[in-house]
Design a protein around this motif. Structure first.
Motif, short mmCIF file in Angstrom:
data_model
loop_
_atom_site.label_atom_id
_atom_site.label_comp_id
_atom_site.label_asym_id
_atom_site.label_seq_id
_atom_site.Cartn_x
_atom_site.Cartn_y
_atom_site.Cartn_z
N ALA A 80 2.23 -1.90 7.88
CA ALA A 80 1.32 -2.35 8.93
C ALA A 80 0.72 -3.72 8.61
CB ALA A 80 0.21 -1.33 9.13
N LEU A 81 0.41 -3.97 7.34
CA LEU A 81 -0.24 -5.24 7.01
C LEU A 81 0.72 -6.42 7.20
CD1 LEU A 81 0.60 -6.63 3.99
CD2 LEU A 81 -0.50 -4.56 3.18
N ARG A 82 2.04 -6.15 7.22
CA ARG A 82 3.04 -7.20 7.43
C ARG A 82 3.42 -7.36 8.90
NH1 ARG A 82 5.05 -4.16 2.87
NH2 ARG A 82 5.02 -5.38 0.94
N SER A 83 2.94 -6.44 9.73
CA SER A 83 3.32 -6.44 11.14
C SER A 83 2.41 -7.35 11.96
CB SER A 83 3.21 -5.01 11.70
OG SER A 83 3.26 -5.03 13.12
N PRO A 84 2.99 -8.19 12.84
CA PRO A 84 2.15 -9.07 13.67
C PRO A 84 1.29 -8.29 14.66
CG PRO A 84 4.44 -9.16 14.38
CD PRO A 84 4.42 -8.39 13.10
N VAL B 39 -2.54 -8.18 -4.23
CA VAL B 39 -2.38 -9.63 -4.24
C VAL B 39 -1.41 -10.07 -3.14
CG1 VAL B 39 -1.59 -11.62 -5.60
CG2 VAL B 39 -2.98 -9.83 -6.67
N HIS B 40 -0.34 -9.30 -2.96
CA HIS B 40 0.59 -9.62 -1.87
C HIS B 40 -0.13 -9.63 -0.53
CE1 HIS B 40 4.24 -9.64 0.58
NE2 HIS B 40 3.70 -8.65 1.27
N CYS B 41 -0.98 -8.64 -0.31
CA CYS B 41 -1.76 -8.56 0.92
C CYS B 41 -2.62 -9.81 1.09
CB CYS B 41 -2.62 -7.30 0.90
SG CYS B 41 -3.67 -7.07 2.35
N ALA B 42 -3.27 -10.23 0.01
CA ALA B 42 -4.16 -11.40 0.07
C ALA B 42 -3.40 -12.68 0.38
CB ALA B 42 -4.91 -11.54 -1.25
N LYS B 43 -2.11 -12.72 0.04
CA LYS B 43 -1.31 -13.92 0.26
C LYS B 43 -0.49 -13.86 1.56
CE LYS B 43 -0.58 -15.46 -4.53
NZ LYS B 43 0.43 -15.75 -5.57
N HIS B 44 -0.56 -12.73 2.23
CA HIS B 44 0.26 -12.58 3.42
C HIS B 44 -0.43 -13.15 4.65
CE1 HIS B 44 2.53 -10.58 6.66
NE2 HIS B 44 3.52 -10.55 5.79
N ARG B 45 0.37 -13.68 5.54
CA ARG B 45 -0.14 -14.30 6.77
C ARG B 45 -1.07 -13.37 7.56
NH1 ARG B 45 1.95 -17.94 10.24
NH2 ARG B 45 3.67 -18.34 8.82
N TYR B 46 -0.71 -12.09 7.63
CA TYR B 46 -1.54 -11.12 8.34
C TYR B 46 -2.41 -10.32 7.37
CZ TYR B 46 2.23 -12.09 11.66
OH TYR B 46 3.16 -12.72 12.46
N GLY B 47 -1.84 -10.01 6.22
CA GLY B 47 -2.57 -9.21 5.25
C GLY B 47 -3.86 -9.85 4.78
N CYS B 48 -3.89 -11.19 4.73
CA CYS B 48 -5.11 -11.86 4.27
C CYS B 48 -6.29 -11.55 5.18
CB CYS B 48 -4.89 -13.37 4.13
SG CYS B 48 -4.68 -14.27 5.69
N ARG B 49 -6.02 -11.31 6.45
CA ARG B 49 -7.10 -10.97 7.39
C ARG B 49 -7.65 -9.58 7.08
NH1 ARG B 49 -3.45 -12.33 12.74
NH2 ARG B 49 -2.93 -14.50 12.23
N ILE B 50 -6.75 -8.66 6.75
CA ILE B 50 -7.17 -7.31 6.40
C ILE B 50 -8.01 -7.33 5.13
CG2 ILE B 50 -6.30 -5.05 5.64
CD1 ILE B 50 -3.80 -5.76 7.47
N MET B 51 -7.56 -8.13 4.14
CA MET B 51 -8.30 -8.21 2.88
C MET B 51 -9.69 -8.79 3.11
SD MET B 51 -8.16 -7.42 -0.27
CE MET B 51 -6.40 -7.08 -0.45
#
Length: 250
Positions: free
Chosen positions: A66-70, A103-115
């Motif tokens: 989900a964190l990678r999904s637009p 860390v991957h979440c924090a660096k991801h285009r969408y995941g950073c918003r979740i973090m």
């Protein structure tokens, strides 16, 4: 009342046919451009906390995807914004279930918003756990096109001890940050939130090499960062810094 981990909320807590309809396919809808709006609206307008938990339950086991999904990333963000921290604990748990996913979440285009949402709205022990993992990678995060936004929030929400550690890490990596396109924003955030003695430490670290400072000044957000750094200096240090910067610009 929140359900305990592993106990699915009962569908009887969903009072309307519309809520039950979304629940039946919540994860599938979350991945769809139109469906994600249905799920977010259902979370916003749910008739009870239990109804929200029943919807969120359908996302359990899918956080990494989900964190990678637009589209689905917006549903996770909505869960965090409208639910109690206990009810979105599953998001934190799943981030830690896979090595390196925080860390991957924090660096991801969408995941950073979740973090960023988790850091701002999570309860203290959730935030501390996330921060502990993120602090180990602050140097790379601060220079990352998306990760730098997470570091700015770390500085914003951190307590005095955490900000002190962040200031030390930023000072140790000042040269690389000054040469990074995202460094100016991180340095500016630090200069607005850390204690006065830490501001002076960062300013002295930045003034070690006028060429590096000039690189910062010409980068995005760099002008603001340089101005804040200069404000932290006084007397001889300030005059020396301005002279060196002027010479570097000549």
């Amino acid at each position: 009342v929140s359900t305990s981990a592993g106990d699915a909320p009962s569908e009887t807590s969903l009072s309307s046919h519309g809520e039950r309809s979304v629940l039946e396919n919540a994860w599938l809808h979350s991945q769809d451009p139109a469906g994600t709006r249905w799920v977010q609206d259902a979370l916003d307008t749910a008739s009870s906390d239990q109804a929200r938990e029943a919807l969120a339950w359908e996302l359990q086991g899918h956080v990494a995807k989900a964190l990678r999904s637009p589209h689905a990333n917006h549903v996770l963000q909505k869960c965090i914004s409208v639910m109690e921290p206990d009810s979105f604990q599953f998001i934190v748990d799943e981030l830690f279930a896979q090595q390196g996913l925080v860390v991957h979440c924090a660096k991801h285009r969408y995941g950073c918003r979740i973090m960023q949402q988790l850091l701002r709205l999570g309860r203290t022990n959730q935030v501390e756990r996330l921060m502990e993992a993120l602090l180990q990678e602050v140097s790379s995060l601060a220079r990352h096109v998306f990760g730098n936004y997470v570091v700015q929030v770390l500085i914003e929400v951190g307590n005095a001890a955490q900000r002190h550690e962040l200031a030390n890490l930023i000072g140790q990596n000042m040269v690389d940050l000054c040469r990074s396109s995202s460094g100016g924003a991180v340095i500016s955030a630090a200069m607005m939130h850390v204690a006065q003695e830490e501001k002076a430490f960062l300013a002295r670290a930045a003034m070690q090499d006028p060429e590096v400072l000039l690189s910062l000044k010409t980068s995005k957000s760099g002008t603001t960062a340089v101005s804040l750094l200069l404000q932290a200096l006084g007397g001889h240090d300030l005059r020396r810094a301005r002279t060196a910067l002027a010479a570097a610009e000549a």
